[in-house]
Design an enzyme around this catalytic site. Sequence first.
Site, PDB file in Angstrom:
ATOM      1  N   GLY A 141      -7.334  -4.744   7.097  1.00  0.00           N
ATOM      2  CA  GLY A 141      -6.729  -3.786   8.018  1.00  0.00           C
ATOM      3  C   GLY A 141      -7.489  -3.633   9.331  1.00  0.00           C
ATOM      4  N   GLY A 146      -1.562  -7.510   3.489  1.00  0.00           N
ATOM      5  CA  GLY A 146      -1.328  -6.072   3.651  1.00  0.00           C
ATOM      6  C   GLY A 146      -0.362  -5.818   4.800  1.00  0.00           C
ATOM      7  N   GLY A 147      -0.910  -5.490   5.976  1.00  0.00           N
ATOM      8  CA  GLY A 147      -0.091  -5.107   7.136  1.00  0.00           C
ATOM      9  C   GLY A 147       1.068  -6.051   7.420  1.00  0.00           C
ATOM     10  N   LYS A 181       0.846  -1.213   0.000  1.00  0.00           N
ATOM     11  CA  LYS A 181       0.000   0.000   0.000  1.00  0.00           C
ATOM     12  C   LYS A 181       0.878   1.258   0.000  1.00  0.00           C
ATOM     13  CE  LYS A 181      -3.432  -2.617   2.526  1.00  0.00           C
ATOM     14  NZ  LYS A 181      -4.719  -2.597   3.158  1.00  0.00           N
ATOM     15  N   HIS A 205      -8.394  -3.326  -6.040  1.00  0.00           N
ATOM     16  CA  HIS A 205      -8.359  -3.409  -4.572  1.00  0.00           C
ATOM     17  C   HIS A 205      -9.517  -2.590  -4.003  1.00  0.00           C
ATOM     18  CE1 HIS A 205      -7.064  -2.976  -0.432  1.00  0.00           C
ATOM     19  NE2 HIS A 205      -6.292  -4.025  -0.643  1.00  0.00           N
TER      20      HIS A 205
HETATM   21  C1  PEP Z   1      -4.917  -5.830   1.626  1.00  0.00           C
HETATM   22  O1  PEP Z   1      -5.065  -4.639   1.685  1.00  0.00           O
HETATM   23  O2  PEP Z   1      -4.781  -6.363   0.513  1.00  0.00           O
HETATM   24  C2  PEP Z   1      -4.942  -6.585   2.878  1.00  0.00           C
HETATM   25  C3  PEP Z   1      -5.240  -7.855   2.826  1.00  0.00           C
HETATM   26  O3  PEP Z   1      -4.665  -5.890   4.027  1.00  0.00           O
HETATM   27  P1  PEP Z   1      -4.489  -6.479   5.518  1.00  0.00           P
HETATM   28  O4  PEP Z   1      -3.712  -7.749   5.398  1.00  0.00           O
HETATM   29  O5  PEP Z   1      -3.724  -5.422   6.254  1.00  0.00           O
HETATM   30  O6  PEP Z   1      -5.854  -6.685   6.062  1.00  0.00           O
END
Ligand code: PEP
Length: 251
Positions: free
Chosen positions: A174, A235-236, A11, A96
């Site tokens: 998130g 993501g995170g 991101k 996304h």
């Molecule tokens: C993403 O944004 O693709 C995602 C899965 O984020 P997170 O793992 O932080 O929930």
Amino acid sequence: MRKKIVAGNWKMNTTVPEGVELAKAVLAKSAEVPAGVGLIVATPFTHLTEVAKVVKGSRVELSAQNCADKVSGAYTGEVSAAMLESVGCKWTILGHSERRQYYGETDAKLVEKTRLALEQGLGVILCVGENLDQREAGKHLEVCTEQIKNVLYNFSAEDMKRIVVAYEPVWAIGTGKTATADQAEEIHACIRKVLADKFGAKVADDTTILYGGSCKPSNAKELFSRKDIDGGLIGGAALKADDFIAIAQSF
Ligand code: PEP
């Protein structure tokens, strides 16, 4: 046999030097991941050239997080699929939920973006997923089915060889709330059926379908043990090389 993949979506995080360090750390640990598992890092546009130098010739593939729905020209601030290809990108994430929610990304635009990305030889990670209201109204299967049909039914079985689907429930992104393995498997199986209806069982069976939404080392194993869950879009947890690699070791 469809490929297992773990892809990190960074991101809008890290400066370029920080991103280069993160990519180096992922690369350094990549040998700890079983050989059959594909590793992808999706960096901000600004990082691509530098991270491409780090991962060049390795098993770690480079992805963008978006690309333009136009070929080239007077589209200030946009980045084309050809530009991505020219810096060594192999993939782009498209659709996304953050782009759908904050930047007005529609399924119609995603058709164009997917078409242009494929024309440039890029692989596409197409994201679909329901929001909390849709989940609570019991419409999750319907919503994901429509998103898949609206975009992917415009493409061919041949195109599907370079398309990965990522199921990402918006309420789990998130938030720390992960879909249970049962909830995720229900949608993954539905997506595979929707693909089979259009492209046939073989294409559907060969399509990699990732789960995304607060996936972490502690829950990846259970999610990835399900029949139709072929890995994760992370993501995170992708911002820490150790966590990202631990997730990729969870098959
Ligand atoms: C993403 O944004 O693709 C995602 C899965 O984020 P997170 O793992 O932080 O929930």
